[in-house]
Design a protein around this motif. Structure first.
Motif, PDB file in Angstrom:
ATOM      1  N   VAL A  88       6.941  15.088   3.575  1.00 41.33           N
ATOM      2  CA  VAL A  88       7.782  13.645   4.009  1.00 41.33           C
ATOM      3  C   VAL A  88       6.989  12.589   3.024  1.00 41.33           C
ATOM      4  N   ASN A  89       7.984  11.697   2.614  1.00 39.97           N
ATOM      5  CA  ASN A  89       7.313  10.542   1.804  1.00 39.97           C
ATOM      6  C   ASN A  89       6.515   9.370   2.574  1.00 39.97           C
ATOM      7  N   ASP A  90       5.386   8.923   2.001  1.00 39.52           N
ATOM      8  CA  ASP A  90       4.932   8.282   2.647  1.00 39.52           C
ATOM      9  C   ASP A  90       5.559   6.858   3.222  1.00 39.52           C
ATOM     10  N   THR A  91       5.370   6.643   4.560  1.00 42.57           N
ATOM     11  CA  THR A  91       5.989   5.429   5.211  1.00 42.57           C
ATOM     12  C   THR A  91       7.177   6.420   5.737  1.00 42.57           C
ATOM     13  N   GLY A  92       7.441   7.592   5.583  1.00 35.50           N
ATOM     14  CA  GLY A  92       8.771   8.120   6.310  1.00 35.50           C
ATOM     15  C   GLY A  92       8.184   8.911   7.554  1.00 35.50           C
ATOM     16  N   ILE A  93       9.154   9.485   7.890  1.00 34.23           N
ATOM     17  CA  ILE A  93       9.178  10.220   9.401  1.00 34.23           C
ATOM     18  C   ILE A  93       9.321  11.696   9.060  1.00 34.23           C
ATOM     19  N   LEU A 118       7.085  12.554  13.777  1.00 37.51           N
ATOM     20  CA  LEU A 118       5.839  12.244  13.251  1.00 37.51           C
ATOM     21  C   LEU A 118       6.080  11.285  12.164  1.00 37.51           C
ATOM     22  N   SER A 119       5.039  10.088  12.119  1.00 39.80           N
ATOM     23  CA  SER A 119       5.137   9.188  11.065  1.00 39.80           C
ATOM     24  C   SER A 119       4.222   9.614   9.974  1.00 39.80           C
ATOM     25  N   ARG A 179      -1.267  11.186   5.941  1.00 38.74           N
ATOM     26  CA  ARG A 179      -1.353  11.463   7.240  1.00 38.74           C
ATOM     27  C   ARG A 179      -0.285  11.615   8.243  1.00 38.74           C
ATOM     28  N   LEU A 180      -0.179  12.363   8.864  1.00 43.22           N
ATOM     29  CA  LEU A 180       0.956  12.423   9.868  1.00 43.22           C
ATOM     30  C   LEU A 180       0.351  11.960  11.374  1.00 43.22           C
ATOM     31  N   SER A 181       1.166  11.281  12.132  1.00 39.69           N
ATOM     32  CA  SER A 181       0.832  10.578  13.232  1.00 39.69           C
ATOM     33  C   SER A 181       1.922  10.786  14.435  1.00 39.69           C
ATOM     34  N   PRO A 182       1.765  11.450  15.533  1.00 39.52           N
ATOM     35  CA  PRO A 182       0.505  12.447  15.682  1.00 39.52           C
ATOM     36  C   PRO A 182       0.558  13.514  14.737  1.00 39.52           C
ATOM     37  N   ALA A 183      -0.375  14.214  14.556  1.00 43.56           N
ATOM     38  CA  ALA A 183      -0.721  15.156  13.413  1.00 43.56           C
ATOM     39  C   ALA A 183       0.243  16.291  13.483  1.00 43.56           C
ATOM     40  N   THR A 184       0.606  16.695  14.862  1.00 39.79           N
ATOM     41  CA  THR A 184       1.371  17.981  14.984  1.00 39.79           C
ATOM     42  C   THR A 184       2.044  17.748  16.288  1.00 39.79           C
ATOM     43  N   PHE A 185       2.962  18.898  16.626  1.00 43.09           N
ATOM     44  CA  PHE A 185       3.659  18.821  17.950  1.00 43.09           C
ATOM     45  C   PHE A 185       3.907  20.302  18.425  1.00 43.09           C
ATOM     46  N   CYS A 200       0.962  -1.310   0.105  1.00 45.60           N
ATOM     47  CA  CYS A 200       0.152   0.105  -0.014  1.00 45.60           C
ATOM     48  C   CYS A 200       0.974   1.176  -0.062  1.00 45.60           C
ATOM     49  N   GLN A 201       0.683   2.178  -0.955  1.00 45.58           N
ATOM     50  CA  GLN A 201       1.317   3.372  -0.914  1.00 45.58           C
ATOM     51  C   GLN A 201       0.545   4.579  -0.930  1.00 45.58           C
ATOM     52  N   GLY A 202       0.885   5.694  -0.601  1.00 42.67           N
ATOM     53  CA  GLY A 202      -0.036   6.807  -0.156  1.00 42.67           C
ATOM     54  C   GLY A 202       0.801   8.046  -0.510  1.00 42.67           C
ATOM     55  N   PRO A 203       0.179   9.209  -0.541  1.00 49.73           N
ATOM     56  CA  PRO A 203       0.590  10.519  -1.000  1.00 49.73           C
ATOM     57  C   PRO A 203       1.705  10.874   0.211  1.00 49.73           C
ATOM     58  N   PRO A 204       2.330  11.780  -0.018  1.00 50.04           N
ATOM     59  CA  PRO A 204       3.370  12.529   0.931  1.00 50.04           C
ATOM     60  C   PRO A 204       2.553  13.008   1.949  1.00 50.04           C
ATOM     61  N   CYS A 205       3.205  13.493   3.109  1.00 49.85           N
ATOM     62  CA  CYS A 205       2.405  14.364   4.299  1.00 49.85           C
ATOM     63  C   CYS A 205       3.104  15.659   4.111  1.00 49.85           C
ATOM     64  N   SER A 206       2.152  16.547   3.977  1.00 52.12           N
ATOM     65  CA  SER A 206       2.618  17.918   4.556  1.00 52.12           C
ATOM     66  C   SER A 206       3.259  18.199   5.792  1.00 52.12           C
ATOM     67  N   ALA A 207       4.343  18.833   6.001  1.00 53.81           N
ATOM     68  CA  ALA A 207       4.942  19.326   7.372  1.00 53.81           C
ATOM     69  C   ALA A 207       3.621  19.905   8.019  1.00 53.81           C
ATOM     70  N   PRO A 208       3.678  19.782   9.483  1.00 53.30           N
ATOM     71  CA  PRO A 208       2.429  20.942  10.118  1.00 53.30           C
ATOM     72  C   PRO A 208       3.039  22.136  10.030  1.00 53.30           C
ATOM     73  N   GLY A 209       2.249  23.066  10.051  1.00 55.41           N
ATOM     74  CA  GLY A 209       2.424  24.563  10.218  1.00 55.41           C
ATOM     75  C   GLY A 209       1.745  25.420  11.275  1.00 55.41           C
ATOM     76  N   GLY A 210       2.317  26.650  11.315  1.00 50.98           N
ATOM     77  CA  GLY A 210       1.574  27.390  12.329  1.00 50.98           C
ATOM     78  C   GLY A 210       2.120  27.276  13.715  1.00 50.98           C
ATOM     79  N   ILE A 211       3.133  26.585  13.959  1.00 57.75           N
ATOM     80  CA  ILE A 211       3.602  25.999  15.300  1.00 57.75           C
ATOM     81  C   ILE A 211       4.556  27.073  15.797  1.00 57.75           C
ATOM     82  N   PRO A 212       4.170  27.540  17.118  1.00 58.10           N
ATOM     83  CA  PRO A 212       4.870  28.933  17.405  1.00 58.10           C
ATOM     84  C   PRO A 212       6.349  28.265  17.920  1.00 58.10           C
ATOM     85  N   PHE A 213       7.357  28.963  17.686  1.00 63.23           N
ATOM     86  CA  PHE A 213       8.939  28.742  18.130  1.00 63.23           C
ATOM     87  C   PHE A 213       9.617  27.464  17.352  1.00 63.23           C
TER      88      PHE A 213
END
Length: 107
Positions: A51-56, A72-73, A78-84, A26-39
């Motif tokens: 981030v490539n699918d199955t990447g971190i 984040l995986s 989709r990233l898991s967890p979704a953000t930090f 199973c392959q999927g699209p890449p994940c976008s890095a989370p945004g809007g995180i202070p600091f």
């Protein structure tokens, strides 16, 4: 495969009781890095804006802050967890002086 993922190969064929390709992934699209995180540093992920699918995503913050999670995986877009979050770095205890007690902090 899960939502937003696809099978590779997309079809399996059966001939005389044998699958032409007995395995698929199973392959999927890449994940976008989370945004809007202070600091956060320039990019939230050391790997860049995607981030490539199955990447971190290796998280990073500006100096003086540490990420709430190290990685984040990415799976099926989709990233898991979704953000930090970026948390203030803990302070180190000052060095013990020549006349100081055996511990410099009460904690």
């Amino acid at each position: 495969c899960k939502d937003d993922c696809w099978a590779v190969p997309s079809q399996l064929s059966c001939s005389l009781g044998n699958l032409t390709s007995p395995n698929f992934t199973c392959q999927g699209p890449p994940c976008s890095a989370p945004g809007g995180i202070p600091f956060v540093s320039n990019e939230a992920c050391i790997e860049g804006p995607a981030v490539n699918d199955t990447g971190i995503c290796t998280t990073r913050c500006v100096t003086g802050y540490v990420p709430s999670v190290a990685n984040l995986s990415c799976s099926c877009g989709r990233l898991s967890p979704a953000t930090f979050t970026c948390l203030p770095s803990p302070c180190e205890a000052p060095p013990r002086g020549p006349y100081g007690a055996s511990q410099t902090c009460a904690e």
